[in-house]
Design a protein around this motif. Structure first.
Motif, mmCIF file in Angstrom:
data_model
loop_
_atom_site.group_PDB
_atom_site.id
_atom_site.type_symbol
_atom_site.label_atom_id
_atom_site.label_comp_id
_atom_site.label_asym_id
_atom_site.label_seq_id
_atom_site.Cartn_x
_atom_site.Cartn_y
_atom_site.Cartn_z
ATOM 1 N N ASP A 11 0.841 -1.197 0.000
ATOM 2 C CA ASP A 11 0.000 0.000 0.000
ATOM 3 C C ASP A 11 0.881 1.253 0.000
ATOM 4 O O ASP A 11 1.855 1.323 0.753
ATOM 5 N N ILE A 12 0.517 2.198 -0.816
ATOM 6 C CA ILE A 12 1.254 3.467 -0.819
ATOM 7 C C ILE A 12 0.252 4.625 -0.771
ATOM 8 O O ILE A 12 -0.884 4.480 -1.203
ATOM 9 N N PRO A 13 0.702 5.767 -0.232
ATOM 10 C CA PRO A 13 -0.212 6.915 -0.212
ATOM 11 C C PRO A 13 -0.558 7.318 -1.640
ATOM 12 O O PRO A 13 0.315 7.329 -2.507
ATOM 13 N N ASN A 14 -1.809 7.609 -1.872
ATOM 14 C CA ASN A 14 -2.217 8.090 -3.186
ATOM 15 C C ASN A 14 -2.123 9.621 -3.176
ATOM 16 O O ASN A 14 -3.003 10.304 -2.668
ATOM 17 N N GLU A 15 -1.016 10.098 -3.730
ATOM 18 C CA GLU A 15 -0.708 11.531 -3.644
ATOM 19 C C GLU A 15 -1.852 12.411 -4.167
ATOM 20 O O GLU A 15 -2.123 13.477 -3.629
ATOM 21 N N ASN A 16 -2.510 11.933 -5.205
ATOM 22 C CA ASN A 16 -3.569 12.751 -5.819
ATOM 23 C C ASN A 16 -4.779 12.926 -4.910
ATOM 24 O O ASN A 16 -5.520 13.888 -5.029
ATOM 25 N N ASP A 17 -4.976 11.947 -4.015
ATOM 26 C CA ASP A 17 -6.161 11.985 -3.157
ATOM 27 C C ASP A 17 -5.891 12.609 -1.786
ATOM 28 O O ASP A 17 -6.814 12.791 -0.999
ATOM 29 N N LEU A 18 -4.612 12.888 -1.509
ATOM 30 C CA LEU A 18 -4.317 13.458 -0.192
ATOM 31 C C LEU A 18 -4.879 14.875 -0.109
ATOM 32 O O LEU A 18 -4.718 15.682 -1.025
ATOM 33 N N VAL A 19 -5.526 15.136 0.997
ATOM 34 C CA VAL A 19 -6.175 16.440 1.159
ATOM 35 C C VAL A 19 -5.128 17.503 1.488
ATOM 36 O O VAL A 19 -4.265 17.295 2.327
ATOM 37 N N THR A 20 -5.202 18.598 0.768
ATOM 38 C CA THR A 20 -4.301 19.711 1.067
ATOM 39 C C THR A 20 -5.006 20.641 2.046
ATOM 40 O O THR A 20 -6.153 21.008 1.823
ATOM 41 N N HIS A 21 -4.326 20.969 3.109
ATOM 42 C CA HIS A 21 -4.947 21.818 4.133
ATOM 43 C C HIS A 21 -5.179 23.219 3.592
ATOM 44 O O HIS A 21 -4.365 23.753 2.834
ATOM 45 N N LEU A 22 -6.276 23.780 4.014
ATOM 46 C CA LEU A 22 -6.623 25.147 3.639
ATOM 47 C C LEU A 22 -5.505 26.114 4.056
ATOM 48 O O LEU A 22 -4.949 25.985 5.140
ATOM 49 N N GLN A 23 -5.204 27.065 3.177
ATOM 50 C CA GLN A 23 -4.188 28.067 3.503
ATOM 51 C C GLN A 23 -4.892 29.400 3.776
ATOM 52 O O GLN A 23 -5.699 29.851 2.959
ATOM 53 N N LEU A 24 -4.590 29.992 4.915
ATOM 54 C CA LEU A 24 -5.292 31.225 5.303
ATOM 55 C C LEU A 24 -4.392 32.451 5.158
ATOM 56 O O LEU A 24 -3.162 32.351 5.218
ATOM 57 N N SER A 25 -5.038 33.598 5.018
ATOM 58 C CA SER A 25 -4.284 34.855 5.017
ATOM 59 C C SER A 25 -3.760 35.111 6.417
ATOM 60 O O SER A 25 -4.213 34.481 7.390
ATOM 61 N N GLU A 26 -2.855 36.057 6.529
ATOM 62 C CA GLU A 26 -2.266 36.357 7.842
ATOM 63 C C GLU A 26 -3.345 36.772 8.842
ATOM 64 O O GLU A 26 -3.352 36.322 9.988
ATOM 65 N N SER A 27 -4.281 37.608 8.391
ATOM 66 C CA SER A 27 -5.296 38.089 9.340
ATOM 67 C C SER A 27 -6.273 36.982 9.725
ATOM 68 O O SER A 27 -6.647 36.846 10.887
ATOM 69 N N ASP A 28 -6.671 36.166 8.744
ATOM 70 C CA ASP A 28 -7.563 35.051 9.067
ATOM 71 C C ASP A 28 -6.859 34.059 9.998
ATOM 72 O O ASP A 28 -7.459 33.544 10.955
ATOM 73 N N ALA A 29 -5.596 33.779 9.683
ATOM 74 C CA ALA A 29 -4.838 32.827 10.506
ATOM 75 C C ALA A 29 -4.750 33.324 11.937
ATOM 76 O O ALA A 29 -4.895 32.553 12.896
ATOM 77 N N SER A 30 -4.525 34.621 12.079
ATOM 78 C CA SER A 30 -4.407 35.204 13.415
ATOM 79 C C SER A 30 -5.727 35.082 14.171
ATOM 80 O O SER A 30 -5.773 34.704 15.349
ATOM 81 N N GLU A 31 -6.816 35.379 13.474
ATOM 82 C CA GLU A 31 -8.131 35.326 14.107
ATOM 83 C C GLU A 31 -8.507 33.889 14.488
ATOM 84 O O GLU A 31 -8.992 33.620 15.594
ATOM 85 N N VAL A 32 -8.264 32.965 13.571
ATOM 86 C CA VAL A 32 -8.600 31.559 13.832
ATOM 87 C C VAL A 32 -7.720 31.020 14.969
ATOM 88 O O VAL A 32 -8.208 30.318 15.859
ATOM 89 N N THR A 33 -6.459 31.370 14.942
ATOM 90 C CA THR A 33 -5.545 30.915 15.998
ATOM 91 C C THR A 33 -6.004 31.409 17.366
ATOM 92 O O THR A 33 -6.058 30.639 18.332
ATOM 93 N N ASP A 34 -6.336 32.701 17.424
ATOM 94 C CA ASP A 34 -6.790 33.262 18.707
ATOM 95 C C ASP A 34 -8.009 32.504 19.231
ATOM 96 O O ASP A 34 -8.107 32.194 20.415
ATOM 97 N N TYR A 35 -8.917 32.187 18.313
ATOM 98 C CA TYR A 35 -10.132 31.482 18.725
ATOM 99 C C TYR A 35 -9.792 30.071 19.207
ATOM 100 O O TYR A 35 -10.223 29.637 20.277
ATOM 101 N N LEU A 36 -9.008 29.360 18.389
ATOM 102 C CA LEU A 36 -8.707 27.962 18.731
ATOM 103 C C LEU A 36 -7.899 27.851 20.021
ATOM 104 O O LEU A 36 -8.093 26.924 20.814
#
Lengths: 119, 230
Positions: free
Chosen positions: B100-125
């Motif tokens: 079995d090998i990872p299927n690179e095409n099916d691996l989910v890419t994590h959402l990339q956030l802007s600096e301000s969104d990242a800051s807001e989400v981080t503060d909340y989490l």
């Protein structure tokens, strides 16, 4: 008539019968075992290429029949070291209850020794 | 009464101008993260093992007890794969003759956030801290372990590398990479999780390590050692 009832009861109560237990065993196998033992139980799981000791293939009838259900239960519950095998096989006894481990043992028997077991 | 209306009106205007209402950070996090991550404790008792099958990513309802704030903010802006073969058991694997090998095409890419969104989400989490009391009982304190001994312990004696990578070229693919663990996770979380992963997640596929507190702390020190040499 008695024979029919007896056969029906045996089929319903047998741990190897197909049904809820088997489905539970298959689900648990997917969740806890396939990473190393492979999605088809052939020992070629995604981790296996980098492991120093290769995971057992669960579809090799002869090797699997050499192990009793009690041994399979023990190795799942207490890990590889409990039967003098590799410590890469962890002890799952805290994660899984006895009923779940029994369901896994039943699934292993299906994989190794029943037609179409590894599908 | 007029003051009450006035303050309500001001709040409404402010939220219109800034785009935020009182519940906006929670709404934003729910929208951005909630479809893959649990933001509240799942009903493990009712759902049983099936809960794990419905997961797409690790639960975040105790993110503030788990992650380091600076790492989280940076990760959200520049995500990288933490699970080399995807998140089990929904991981997308390809069945080949070599295994079995990872299927690179099916691996989910994590959402990339802007600096301000990242800051807001981080503060909340980072405010999601239901297990602070439990963590306060952990008595890990940073120590030192030689890289040679730590490597032997991690790989040979404990067998952690069956599932986890302690360097890019060593270790399995199903568990989260651990060469970044020291920068990613709070030390007390690592220690407490290693002592009893089930306390954090009844459906974890991390086996409960059969080791005493001293051995746990040595492993944490090893993660520190490799993290600091990265």
């Amino acid at each position: 008539m008695r024979a029919v009832i007896a056969i029906t009861l045996f089929t319903l109560l047998s741990p190897l019968s197909h049904g809820a237990d088997d489905n539970q065993g298959k689900r648990l196998y997917t969740m806890y075992c396939t990473q190393c033992h492979g999605v088809h139980g052939n020992g070629l799981g995604v981790n296996s290429s980098r492991m120093s000791v290769q995971p057992r293939s669960h579809i090799e009838r002869e090797e699997m029949m050499a192990r009793s259900d009690e041994e399979l239960f023990k190795v799942i519950q207490q890990g590889g070291k409990s039967i003098d095998k590799s410590n890469l096989m962890p002890a799952w006894g805290d994660n899984l209850n006895e009923e779940e481990i029994s369901a896994l043992v039943a699934h292993l028997r299906q994989l190794c020794c029943e037609e179409n077991g590894n599908e | 009464m007029q003051i009450k209306y006035l303050s309500t009106l001001m709040a409404l205007c402010l939220s219109f101008i800034t785009g935020y209402s009182h519940g906006a950070p929670a709404d934003k996090v729910a929208e951005l993260c909630g479809s893959c991550h649990a933001l509240e404790r799942p009903d493990y008792e009712a759902q049983g093992r099936e809960e794990r099958f419905s997961r797409k990513a690790p639960p975040l309802y105790f993110a503030g007890n788990k992650y380091r704030q600076e790492w989280l903010a940076a990760f959200l802006q520049a995500p990288y794969p933490l699970y080399p073969s995807g998140y089990f058991p929904e991981s997308k694997l390809q069945d080949t003759a070599d295994g079995d090998i990872p299927n690179e095409n099916d691996l989910v890419t994590h959402l990339q956030l802007s600096e301000s969104d990242a800051s807001e989400v981080t503060d909340y989490l980072m405010n999601l801290q239901p297990y602070t009391e439990m963590l306060s009982q952990d008595n890990y304190s940073e120590g030192k372990v030689s890289l040679r001994m730590g490597t032997l312990d991690f790989r040979k004696f404990k067998g952690c590398d069956a599932c986890h990578q302690d360097s890019e070229d060593n270790g399995g693919f199903s568990g989260p990479i651990l060469y970044d663990a020291w920068s990613r996770l709070q030390p007390h979380y690592i220690s407490a999780f290693l002592k009893n992963p089930l306390q954090w997640d009844p459906n974890t596929i991390m086996p409960v390590p059969q080791m005493n507190e001293q051995a746990v702390h040595k492993l944490v020190d090893y993660l520190k050692a490799i993290g600091e040499t990265e």
